[in-house]
Design an enzyme around this catalytic site. Structure first.
Site, short mmCIF file in Angstrom:
data_model
loop_
_atom_site.label_atom_id
_atom_site.label_comp_id
_atom_site.label_asym_id
_atom_site.label_seq_id
_atom_site.Cartn_x
_atom_site.Cartn_y
_atom_site.Cartn_z
N SER A 175 0.84 -1.19 0.00
CA SER A 175 0.00 0.00 0.00
C SER A 175 0.87 1.24 0.00
O SER A 175 1.99 1.22 0.55
CB SER A 175 -0.91 0.01 1.23
OG SER A 175 -1.54 1.27 1.39
N TYR A 188 -2.12 -0.85 10.48
CA TYR A 188 -1.99 -1.17 9.06
C TYR A 188 -0.74 -0.51 8.47
O TYR A 188 0.05 -1.16 7.78
CB TYR A 188 -3.24 -0.70 8.32
CG TYR A 188 -3.27 -1.06 6.86
CD1 TYR A 188 -3.65 -2.33 6.44
CD2 TYR A 188 -2.94 -0.12 5.88
CE1 TYR A 188 -3.69 -2.66 5.09
CE2 TYR A 188 -2.98 -0.43 4.54
CZ TYR A 188 -3.36 -1.70 4.14
OH TYR A 188 -3.38 -2.02 2.80
#
Length: 302
Positions: A175, A188
């Site tokens: 990501s 995350y």
């Protein structure tokens, strides 16, 4: 300084220039693409979201076999049936990549039933969308186990055989938050940053290993149920990516042996700005884009 090191110092600028020119030419000239017809592709988190689209794309591009790992059998079965209808052999196994022993056990069963994996796609991930103070320890550990350690364990399970065969590819669905973190997703962002460091190190370590490569995909916010409810301030300027687009670009990156894939291409600008601008300027950019509040409406899957 001995003669050998002097020669290295003299040749270094020439080698750097050649590398830059080679990289520039590779953007202009078509490169030889990997033929997937002999590949066995394993996709973790393959039952839904981006994983599901990856399974479809690898099948469309001619992969010999597609294997799905995930925690929800219903989703795995549905996706497997879809891939089979496309004419590609597909198998699924219930496996939680956050459980080390389960990974090694299922890897052994997979090899016995299906054969050697030649493309490993580490896609499984979770996000809890809470601040550090509001996250319980079990949730934080779960994120680290699945997003980071799970990748370690799957790679340990399949990479040695790839090296023996001189044929393999390790893919990490990462990501852009691994490079530019936001509030409200500390578990995350941290786990993805660790995952990125792992892939950068692995990519360099495999440079002298013929036939084995790596691809790390760093997408912006993708329109899947995982990040449902996440809102940016200017969605017209920064629209969420379609999962099928991410899947297509990922398979393209694997076939062209591209080390890093940033989606969309404008994410390169973000990386440049982060390395050039002072922290105060970066904070203003983040506030303007709404990054500091984008997780306030988060309702995604954890």
């Amino acid at each position: 300084m001995d003669l050998k090191n002097i020669c290295r110092a003299v040749l270094f600028p020439v080698q750097m220039l050649c590398s830059i020119l080679k990289a520039g030419l590779s953007l202009l000239l078509p490169c030889k693409r990997r033929d997937l017809s002999g590949d066995v592709v394993l996709i973790t988190g393959g039952g839904r979201g981006i994983g599901r689209h990856l399974a479809h794309e690898f099948a469309k591009q001619g992969a010999r076999k597609v294997i799905l790992w995930g925690r929800t059998e219903k989703c795995l079965k549905e996706t497997s049936e879809e891939i089979t209808l496309l004419g590609t052999e597909c198998h699924y196994f219930v496996c939680d990549v956050g459980n080390r022993e389960e990974v090694y056990q299922q890897a052994k069963i997979l090899r016995e039933k299906v054969g050697d994996v030649t493309i490993l796609v580490n896609n499984a991930a979770v996000v809890h969308g809470k601040s550090l103070m509001n996250s319980d320890d079990d949730a934080l550990l779960k994120t680290q186990h699945i997003n980071t350690l799970g990748q370690f364990w799957t790679t340990k399970a399949f990479l040695p055989r790839m090296l023996e065969l001189c044929n393999g590819h390790v893919v990490c669905m990462n990501s852009i938050l691994s490079i530019s973190a936001i509030p409200g997703a500390i578990d995350y962002c941290t786990s993805k940053a660790s995952s990125l460091a792992f892939m950068e190190s692995l990519t360099l370590g495999l440079l002298d290993c013929p036939g084995v490569g790596c691809t790390t995909v760093l997408p912006f916010h993708t329109n899947t149920e995982m990040f449902q409810g996440m809102r940016v301030r200017f969605p017209q300027l920064f629209p969420p990516l379609k999962p099928e687009t991410v899947a297509q670009r990922t398979v393209e990156g694997v076939r062209s042996n591209k080390a890093f894939v940033h989606l969309p291409w404008t994410m390169h600008i973000l990386i440049i700005l982060k390395n050039l601008l002072p922290l105060s300027a970066l904070e203003e950019i983040q506030r303007f884009a709404g990054s500091y509040t984008c997780m306030n409406t988060f309702k995604g899957r954890t």
